[in-house]
Design a protein around this motif. Structure first.
Motif, mmCIF file in Angstrom:
data_model
loop_
_atom_site.group_PDB
_atom_site.id
_atom_site.type_symbol
_atom_site.label_atom_id
_atom_site.label_comp_id
_atom_site.label_asym_id
_atom_site.label_seq_id
_atom_site.Cartn_x
_atom_site.Cartn_y
_atom_site.Cartn_z
ATOM 1 N N ARG A 23 0.810 -1.228 0.000
ATOM 2 C CA ARG A 23 0.000 0.000 0.000
ATOM 3 C C ARG A 23 0.843 1.278 0.000
ATOM 4 N NH1 ARG A 23 -5.668 -0.613 1.045
ATOM 5 N NH2 ARG A 23 -5.723 1.499 1.905
ATOM 6 N N GLY A 24 2.070 1.193 0.468
ATOM 7 C CA GLY A 24 2.937 2.353 0.339
ATOM 8 C C GLY A 24 3.257 2.627 -1.112
ATOM 9 N N HIS A 25 3.482 1.549 -1.862
ATOM 10 C CA HIS A 25 3.788 1.657 -3.290
ATOM 11 C C HIS A 25 2.556 2.088 -4.085
ATOM 12 C CE1 HIS A 25 5.130 0.580 -7.304
ATOM 13 N NE2 HIS A 25 4.174 -0.331 -7.393
ATOM 14 N N GLN A 26 1.387 1.525 -3.768
ATOM 15 C CA GLN A 26 0.197 1.764 -4.581
ATOM 16 C C GLN A 26 -0.582 3.016 -4.197
ATOM 17 O OE1 GLN A 26 -1.845 -2.092 -4.354
ATOM 18 N NE2 GLN A 26 -0.905 -2.645 -6.305
ATOM 19 N N PHE A 27 -0.567 3.375 -2.904
ATOM 20 C CA PHE A 27 -1.379 4.502 -2.444
ATOM 21 C C PHE A 27 -0.568 5.596 -1.735
ATOM 22 C CE2 PHE A 27 -4.623 0.998 -2.153
ATOM 23 C CZ PHE A 27 -5.510 1.495 -3.100
ATOM 24 N N ARG A 94 0.485 0.642 5.519
ATOM 25 C CA ARG A 94 -0.662 -0.142 5.971
ATOM 26 C C ARG A 94 -0.573 -1.607 5.564
ATOM 27 N NH1 ARG A 94 -4.537 2.654 8.221
ATOM 28 N NH2 ARG A 94 -4.042 4.480 6.949
ATOM 29 N N GLY A 95 0.483 -1.964 4.882
ATOM 30 C CA GLY A 95 0.752 -3.368 4.665
ATOM 31 C C GLY A 95 0.584 -3.844 3.242
ATOM 32 N N ILE A 96 0.575 -5.169 3.097
ATOM 33 C CA ILE A 96 0.555 -5.843 1.799
ATOM 34 C C ILE A 96 -0.807 -6.504 1.634
ATOM 35 C CG2 ILE A 96 1.636 -7.654 0.420
ATOM 36 C CD1 ILE A 96 4.149 -7.147 2.314
ATOM 37 N N ALA A 97 -1.549 -6.065 0.623
ATOM 38 C CA ALA A 97 -2.909 -6.567 0.413
ATOM 39 C C ALA A 97 -3.343 -6.244 -1.008
ATOM 40 C CB ALA A 97 -3.878 -5.929 1.406
ATOM 41 N N PRO A 98 -4.311 -6.998 -1.578
ATOM 42 C CA PRO A 98 -4.838 -6.669 -2.894
ATOM 43 C C PRO A 98 -5.313 -5.215 -2.932
ATOM 44 C CG PRO A 98 -5.625 -8.818 -2.225
ATOM 45 C CD PRO A 98 -4.930 -8.237 -1.039
ATOM 46 N N ARG A 99 -5.101 -4.562 -4.055
ATOM 47 C CA ARG A 99 -5.380 -3.132 -4.155
ATOM 48 C C ARG A 99 -6.876 -2.842 -3.988
ATOM 49 N NH1 ARG A 99 -6.591 1.312 -7.126
ATOM 50 N NH2 ARG A 99 -5.122 3.060 -7.000
ATOM 51 N N HIS A 101 -9.338 0.439 -1.814
ATOM 52 C CA HIS A 101 -9.206 1.638 -1.001
ATOM 53 C C HIS A 101 -9.430 1.414 0.495
ATOM 54 C CE1 HIS A 101 -9.055 3.644 -4.863
ATOM 55 N NE2 HIS A 101 -8.812 4.802 -4.256
ATOM 56 N N PRO A 102 -10.448 0.696 0.940
ATOM 57 C CA PRO A 102 -10.654 0.523 2.387
ATOM 58 C C PRO A 102 -9.460 -0.154 3.063
ATOM 59 C CG PRO A 102 -12.617 -0.120 1.173
ATOM 60 C CD PRO A 102 -11.534 0.088 0.162
ATOM 61 N N PHE A 103 -9.315 0.124 4.367
ATOM 62 C CA PHE A 103 -8.208 -0.465 5.114
ATOM 63 C C PHE A 103 -8.291 -1.987 5.086
ATOM 64 C CE2 PHE A 103 -8.043 3.317 8.340
ATOM 65 C CZ PHE A 103 -7.650 4.162 7.317
ATOM 66 N N PRO A 104 -7.189 -2.669 4.785
ATOM 67 C CA PRO A 104 -7.173 -4.136 4.859
ATOM 68 C C PRO A 104 -6.886 -4.608 6.285
ATOM 69 C CG PRO A 104 -5.057 -3.368 4.094
ATOM 70 C CD PRO A 104 -5.905 -2.136 4.279
ATOM 71 N N ASN A 105 -7.265 -5.816 6.583
ATOM 72 C CA ASN A 105 -6.969 -6.396 7.888
ATOM 73 C C ASN A 105 -5.687 -7.218 7.792
ATOM 74 O OD1 ASN A 105 -7.126 -7.262 10.532
ATOM 75 N ND2 ASN A 105 -8.586 -8.902 10.091
ATOM 76 N N VAL A 106 -4.557 -6.504 7.685
ATOM 77 C CA VAL A 106 -3.243 -7.139 7.545
ATOM 78 C C VAL A 106 -2.251 -6.401 8.444
ATOM 79 C CG1 VAL A 106 -3.672 -7.886 5.160
ATOM 80 C CG2 VAL A 106 -2.598 -5.650 5.591
#
Length: 280
Positions: A23-27, A94-99, A101-106
């Motif tokens: 999420r740092g890379h994508q958002f 916020r971590g590594i998760a499929p792209r 917008h809502p916060f992932p639980n990771v």
């Protein structure tokens, strides 16, 4: 060559470690700190960690690490990297998760780099630097040390393209700060800087500048000031972790004061060196 760290493991800086769905890379969904080391010791480490935790809280990053955890991580990294004079860059996302917008639980993702660096050249300190003024196009929560730095980068590049060191940002007719620095003017023996608010970052070096001013019996005034007041100042200087305290002798091609670093700026810089020596 430096050293890296990612989620519990120290790695070489050329090792591939970050998944594409980060999420740092994508958002740009994260925060960071830059901490300078002198003689192998991180300077004002506690203040940096406190600000890091405040930034995490401000964007609701669910960190489980404590103040002590961050302290031990940074000190361990400095020791492993044998860092003497250089920078620690610590980033939490916020971590590594499929792209989505809502916060992932990771779990959050923590990365760090440790690199030696060169001090600001003596001639730059002795001569001072130039700056331009530029509209402050950033968001409304600049007190968070967020990864989202594109407006800062664009303004800094405008300054670079014009042969200047920094862009001093203007919002609603008043100076806020630089693209990567806090900015101060000196007028009639007083240091004047923008009050802390959502529109500026509470710089760690700013804390040291205020302390130095108090110890030197120089009035430190926090109030809004205009670009016109900036240009009419006796002295102008800026501060951040990397440059420490650096004089600005020209803004928008107009000479500040007599066009050389001022007496108060030089006194503050000398006092800052004392703080560094006392830590060593």
């Amino acid at each position: 060559m430096g050293l890296g760290y990612v989620n519990g493991k120290f790695v070489s800086l050329d090792e591939l470690v970050i998944p594409i769905e980060e999420r740092g890379h994508q958002f740009g969904d994260g925060v960071y700190e830059v901490i300078h080391c002198y003689n192998g010791k991180p300077f004002m480490l506690d203040e940096h960690i406190e600000r890091l935790i405040r930034s995490c809280e401000a964007i609701k990053l669910p960190i489980t690490q404590t103040f002590t955890d961050f302290q031990e991580l940074i000190l361990t990294g400095v020791e492993k990297a044998q860092l003497v004079f250089g920078k620690v860059y610590l980033q939490i996302t916020r971590g590594i998760a499929p792209r989505n917008h809502p916060f992932p639980n990771v779990p959050v993702s923590i990365t760090m780099t440790l690199n030696e660096s060169e001090p600001t050249p003596v001639e730059i300190r002795e001569q001072g630097v130039s700056a331009i003024t530029h509209e402050d196009e950033r968001w409304a929560k600049c007190y968070i040390k967020s990864l989202n730095l594109l407006p800062n980068i664009l303004a800094k590049q405008v300054a670079q393209d014009q042969g200047s060191f920094e862009a001093i940002l203007v919002r609603d007719g008043y100076i806020t700060e630089g693209t990567s620095s806090n900015v101060y003017i000196v007028k009639n023996g007083e240091i004047i800087t923008t009050p802390l608010s959502n529109h500026i970052l509470a710089g760690i070096t700013r804390i040291a500048v205020k302390q130095a001013a108090e110890e030197l019996n120089i009035p430190f005034v926090e109030k809004n000031y205009s670009p016109e007041e900036l240009l009419q100042a006796d002295e102008v200087f800026m501060s951040n972790t990397s440059i420490e305290i650096l004089p600005i002798v020209k803004v928008d091609s107009q000479k500040i004061g007599n066009g050389v670093p001022g007496e108060i700026t030089n006194k503050l810089y000398s006092q800052y060196q004392v703080y560094k020596q006392n830590q060593a």
